[in-house]
Design a protein around this motif. Structure first.
Motif, PDB file in Angstrom:
ATOM      1  N   ARG A   4       0.770  -1.240  -0.025  1.00  0.00           N
ATOM      2  CA  ARG A   4      -0.017   0.118  -0.056  1.00  0.00           C
ATOM      3  C   ARG A   4       0.496   1.210   0.091  1.00  0.00           C
ATOM      4  NH1 ARG A   4      -3.885  -1.532   4.893  1.00  0.00           N
ATOM      5  NH2 ARG A   4      -1.899  -2.374   5.575  1.00  0.00           N
ATOM      6  N   GLU A   5       2.151   1.184   0.835  1.00  0.00           N
ATOM      7  CA  GLU A   5       2.948   2.301   0.646  1.00  0.00           C
ATOM      8  C   GLU A   5       3.531   2.725  -0.831  1.00  0.00           C
ATOM      9  OE1 GLU A   5       5.716   1.370   3.710  1.00  0.00           O
ATOM     10  OE2 GLU A   5       4.407   1.589   5.252  1.00  0.00           O
ATOM     11  N   LEU A   6       4.057   1.517  -1.395  1.00  0.00           N
ATOM     12  CA  LEU A   6       4.412   1.612  -2.565  1.00  0.00           C
ATOM     13  C   LEU A   6       3.244   2.120  -3.701  1.00  0.00           C
ATOM     14  CD1 LEU A   6       6.525  -1.752  -2.808  1.00  0.00           C
ATOM     15  CD2 LEU A   6       7.446   0.353  -2.669  1.00  0.00           C
ATOM     16  N   GLU A   7       1.989   1.748  -3.489  1.00  0.00           N
ATOM     17  CA  GLU A   7       0.941   2.038  -4.382  1.00  0.00           C
ATOM     18  C   GLU A   7       0.906   3.402  -4.114  1.00  0.00           C
ATOM     19  OE1 GLU A   7      -3.481   0.271  -5.365  1.00  0.00           O
ATOM     20  OE2 GLU A   7      -3.194   0.789  -3.278  1.00  0.00           O
ATOM     21  N   ALA A   8       0.912   4.006  -3.014  1.00  0.00           N
ATOM     22  CA  ALA A   8       0.776   5.405  -2.713  1.00  0.00           C
ATOM     23  C   ALA A   8       1.836   6.317  -3.350  1.00  0.00           C
ATOM     24  CB  ALA A   8       0.514   5.710  -1.358  1.00  0.00           C
ATOM     25  N   PHE A   9       3.000   5.740  -3.226  1.00  0.00           N
ATOM     26  CA  PHE A   9       4.313   6.353  -3.886  1.00  0.00           C
ATOM     27  C   PHE A   9       4.206   6.501  -5.215  1.00  0.00           C
ATOM     28  CE2 PHE A   9       8.309   5.331  -5.836  1.00  0.00           C
ATOM     29  CZ  PHE A   9       8.774   6.632  -5.565  1.00  0.00           C
ATOM     30  N   LEU A  10       3.736   5.253  -6.034  1.00  0.00           N
ATOM     31  CA  LEU A  10       3.553   5.396  -7.510  1.00  0.00           C
ATOM     32  C   LEU A  10       2.480   6.413  -7.826  1.00  0.00           C
ATOM     33  CD1 LEU A  10       4.342   1.630  -8.965  1.00  0.00           C
ATOM     34  CD2 LEU A  10       5.981   3.789  -8.872  1.00  0.00           C
ATOM     35  N   ALA A  11       1.338   6.431  -7.088  1.00  0.00           N
ATOM     36  CA  ALA A  11       0.304   7.316  -7.469  1.00  0.00           C
ATOM     37  C   ALA A  11       0.557   8.707  -7.432  1.00  0.00           C
ATOM     38  CB  ALA A  11      -0.926   6.970  -6.650  1.00  0.00           C
ATOM     39  N   VAL A  12       1.579   9.143  -6.314  1.00  0.00           N
ATOM     40  CA  VAL A  12       1.921  10.436  -6.389  1.00  0.00           C
ATOM     41  C   VAL A  12       2.996  10.748  -7.596  1.00  0.00           C
ATOM     42  CG1 VAL A  12       3.601  12.044  -5.143  1.00  0.00           C
ATOM     43  CG2 VAL A  12       1.789  10.425  -4.089  1.00  0.00           C
ATOM     44  N   VAL A  13       3.856   9.687  -7.800  1.00  0.00           N
ATOM     45  CA  VAL A  13       4.912  10.172  -8.937  1.00  0.00           C
ATOM     46  C   VAL A  13       3.878  10.161 -10.303  1.00  0.00           C
ATOM     47  CG1 VAL A  13       6.636   9.037 -10.360  1.00  0.00           C
ATOM     48  CG2 VAL A  13       6.736   8.791  -7.865  1.00  0.00           C
ATOM     49  N   GLU A  14       3.054   9.407 -10.549  1.00  0.00           N
ATOM     50  CA  GLU A  14       2.672   9.233 -11.875  1.00  0.00           C
ATOM     51  C   GLU A  14       1.272  10.356 -12.032  1.00  0.00           C
ATOM     52  OE1 GLU A  14       2.866   4.266 -12.195  1.00  0.00           O
ATOM     53  OE2 GLU A  14       0.915   5.128 -11.962  1.00  0.00           O
ATOM     54  N   THR A  15       0.673  10.641 -10.787  1.00  0.00           N
ATOM     55  CA  THR A  15      -0.199  11.880 -11.045  1.00  0.00           C
ATOM     56  C   THR A  15       0.371  13.290 -10.835  1.00  0.00           C
ATOM     57  OG1 THR A  15      -0.712  11.854  -8.805  1.00  0.00           O
ATOM     58  CG2 THR A  15      -1.934  10.328 -10.413  1.00  0.00           C
ATOM     59  N   GLY A  16       1.577  13.484 -10.102  1.00  0.00           N
ATOM     60  CA  GLY A  16       2.254  14.533  -9.860  1.00  0.00           C
ATOM     61  C   GLY A  16       1.931  15.228  -8.745  1.00  0.00           C
ATOM     62  N   VAL A  18      -0.085  14.757  -4.346  1.00  0.00           N
ATOM     63  CA  VAL A  18      -0.759  13.997  -3.341  1.00  0.00           C
ATOM     64  C   VAL A  18      -2.099  14.165  -3.502  1.00  0.00           C
ATOM     65  CG1 VAL A  18      -1.199  13.992  -0.702  1.00  0.00           C
ATOM     66  CG2 VAL A  18       1.133  14.421  -1.618  1.00  0.00           C
ATOM     67  N   GLY A  19      -2.740  15.382  -3.735  1.00  0.00           N
ATOM     68  CA  GLY A  19      -4.222  15.477  -4.051  1.00  0.00           C
ATOM     69  C   GLY A  19      -4.608  14.683  -5.225  1.00  0.00           C
ATOM     70  N   ARG A  20      -4.200  14.711  -6.512  1.00  0.00           N
ATOM     71  CA  ARG A  20      -4.341  13.895  -7.395  1.00  0.00           C
ATOM     72  C   ARG A  20      -4.290  12.361  -7.196  1.00  0.00           C
ATOM     73  NH1 ARG A  20      -2.399  18.470 -10.316  1.00  0.00           N
ATOM     74  NH2 ARG A  20      -0.371  17.583 -10.098  1.00  0.00           N
ATOM     75  N   ALA A  21      -3.252  12.194  -6.536  1.00  0.00           N
ATOM     76  CA  ALA A  21      -2.990  10.474  -5.937  1.00  0.00           C
ATOM     77  C   ALA A  21      -4.162  10.156  -5.094  1.00  0.00           C
ATOM     78  CB  ALA A  21      -1.605  10.394  -5.321  1.00  0.00           C
ATOM     79  N   ALA A  22      -4.358  11.020  -4.108  1.00  0.00           N
ATOM     80  CA  ALA A  22      -5.690  10.561  -3.238  1.00  0.00           C
ATOM     81  C   ALA A  22      -6.992  10.291  -4.024  1.00  0.00           C
ATOM     82  CB  ALA A  22      -5.727  11.803  -2.230  1.00  0.00           C
ATOM     83  N   ALA A  23      -7.103  11.422  -5.101  1.00  0.00           N
ATOM     84  CA  ALA A  23      -8.298  11.001  -6.137  1.00  0.00           C
ATOM     85  C   ALA A  23      -8.365   9.603  -6.733  1.00  0.00           C
ATOM     86  CB  ALA A  23      -8.464  12.163  -6.939  1.00  0.00           C
ATOM     87  N   ARG A  24      -7.016   9.407  -7.261  1.00  0.00           N
ATOM     88  CA  ARG A  24      -6.966   8.123  -8.041  1.00  0.00           C
ATOM     89  C   ARG A  24      -7.293   7.008  -7.134  1.00  0.00           C
ATOM     90  NH1 ARG A  24      -1.464   5.803 -11.003  1.00  0.00           N
ATOM     91  NH2 ARG A  24      -1.830   7.552 -12.636  1.00  0.00           N
ATOM     92  N   GLN A  53       4.689  23.694  -2.848  1.00  0.00           N
ATOM     93  CA  GLN A  53       3.090  22.867  -3.262  1.00  0.00           C
ATOM     94  C   GLN A  53       3.737  21.891  -4.081  1.00  0.00           C
ATOM     95  OE1 GLN A  53       0.481  23.304  -1.707  1.00  0.00           O
ATOM     96  NE2 GLN A  53       1.380  24.879  -0.788  1.00  0.00           N
ATOM     97  N   ARG A  54       4.997  21.634  -4.557  1.00  0.00           N
ATOM     98  CA  ARG A  54       5.611  20.653  -5.455  1.00  0.00           C
ATOM     99  C   ARG A  54       6.458  19.829  -4.743  1.00  0.00           C
ATOM    100  NH1 ARG A  54       9.199  22.912  -9.433  1.00  0.00           N
ATOM    101  NH2 ARG A  54       8.840  21.058 -10.302  1.00  0.00           N
ATOM    102  N   LEU A  55       6.293  18.526  -5.306  1.00  0.00           N
ATOM    103  CA  LEU A  55       7.244  17.296  -4.982  1.00  0.00           C
ATOM    104  C   LEU A  55       8.051  16.922  -6.277  1.00  0.00           C
ATOM    105  CD1 LEU A  55       4.421  14.996  -3.109  1.00  0.00           C
ATOM    106  CD2 LEU A  55       6.244  16.608  -2.176  1.00  0.00           C
ATOM    107  N   ARG A  56       9.401  16.971  -5.871  1.00  0.00           N
ATOM    108  CA  ARG A  56      10.237  16.493  -6.923  1.00  0.00           C
ATOM    109  C   ARG A  56      11.112  15.211  -6.288  1.00  0.00           C
ATOM    110  NH1 ARG A  56      15.354  17.983  -7.682  1.00  0.00           N
ATOM    111  NH2 ARG A  56      15.172  19.662  -6.200  1.00  0.00           N
TER     112      ARG A  56
END
Length: 311
Positions: A4-16, A18-24, A53-56
């Motif tokens: 679940r941690e890896l899933e959250a990590f990839l969602a953040v990377v792929e959507t750009g 936290v907010g978009r990752a949470a929606a996905r 507001q950015r994550l890199r």
């Protein structure tokens, strides 16, 4: 570290974000943030640079991306295998464009009929690029035109290609290859192409320095240029045989030491997927059938307008 941690990590990377990752993932933003912190804590590494507001991604984060994808895909394969006796999941297969066009349609259709629940995602590029993608984990397997490091890759021989010079039916350069010194060679646009390297080796063996090198993104474009008398290409005979307007082209044989090129299915030695084993089986079967029928294919090829061999 859990899935679940890896899933959250990839969602953040792929959507750009936290907010978009949470929606996905249909989770609260605080849940995604918590998963990322837990993953960083378990690894003892910071995965993101947090800039306003950015994550890199950090270097560690970039390294984790491919490994996380592979772990999640393996988990998906495991769930499928446990829940059903059927083979399922996804295979990321790479191939040279020529192989994809001339060799793969039949075995991939056969594989789909046998295992309709497996999705094969096929991509094409040069041999060099394919090897790099298998090594990085971007591809599960690839069909390449070069030998690879046996300590890193598992390699299965499949097809043997016969390379020939291809030009217009009335091409003077086909009859007298030395005229290429004033003409053009037609090559695939990426230097990592195995056929392009063979063409360069042949030119060197003939002491020919062409006046022009024209690069193409597709073999059909190369055939069209050859038919127009622009220059000569060096391509597998198998590709020419599936070209619908091959009657406007002629070929010239080259010395066997350069003409014969074996292709291999390669996988990473740490990559073990049930569906991939079934695909390998289909490809082996097809390659064996094509080898058995090569005699008939050779007779057919000899009926084409080929000129005498270049040594």
């Amino acid at each position: 570290m859990d899935l679940r941690e890896l899933e959250a990590f990839l969602a953040v990377v792929e959507t750009g974000g936290v907010g978009r990752a949470a929606a996905r993932l249909h989770r609260a933003q605080s849940s995604i943030t918590s998963r990322i912190h837990q993953l960083e804590s378990s690894l003892g590494m910071t995965l993101f640079h947090r800039e306003s507001q950015r994550l890199r991604l950090t270097v560690a984060g970039e390294t984790l991306v491919d490994h996380a994808r592979r772990l999640l895909e393996l988990a998906d394969q495991t769930r499928t295998a446990v829940r059903s006796d059927e083979v399922g999941g996804k295979i990321r297969l790479g191939a040279m464009e020529s192989i994809a066009a001339s060799r793969l349609p039949h075995p991939l259709a056969q594989f789909h009929r046998r295992y309709p629940q497996v999705w094969v995602n096929l991509s094409t590029m040069s041999s060099h690029g394919l090897v790099a993608d298998v090594q990085s984990g971007g591809l599960d397997a690839a069909i390449v035109g070069e030998a690879v490091d046996a300590t890193r890759f598992r390699s299965v021989p499949l097809y043997e290609e016969e390379l020939v010079l291809v030009g217009a039916r009335d091409s003077v350069m086909l009859r007298e290859p030395r005229r290429l010194a004033g003409g053009a060679v037609l090559v695939y646009h990426k230097p990592g192409c195995a056929y392009r390297r063979r063409f360069e080796q042949w030119l060197e063996s003939q002491h020919i320095v062409p006046a022009h090198v024209l690069e193409f993104a597709s073999y059909h474009g190369m055939f069209a240029a050859a038919a127009g008398g622009v220059g000569l290409g060096m391509l597998p005979r198998s590709v020419l045989e599936v070209f619908p307007q091959r009657d406007v082209l002629s070929t010239r044989d080259i010395a066997p030491r350069l003409a014969r090129l074996k292709t291999f299915l390669i996988t990473s030695r740490d990559r073990h997927l049930p569906s991939l084993a079934r695909l390998e089986e289909c490809l082996r079967e097809d390659a064996a059938k094509q080898r058995a029928g090569s005699g008939c294919g050779r007779v057919k090829a000899e009926k084409q307008k080929a000129v005498s061999a270049a040594r």
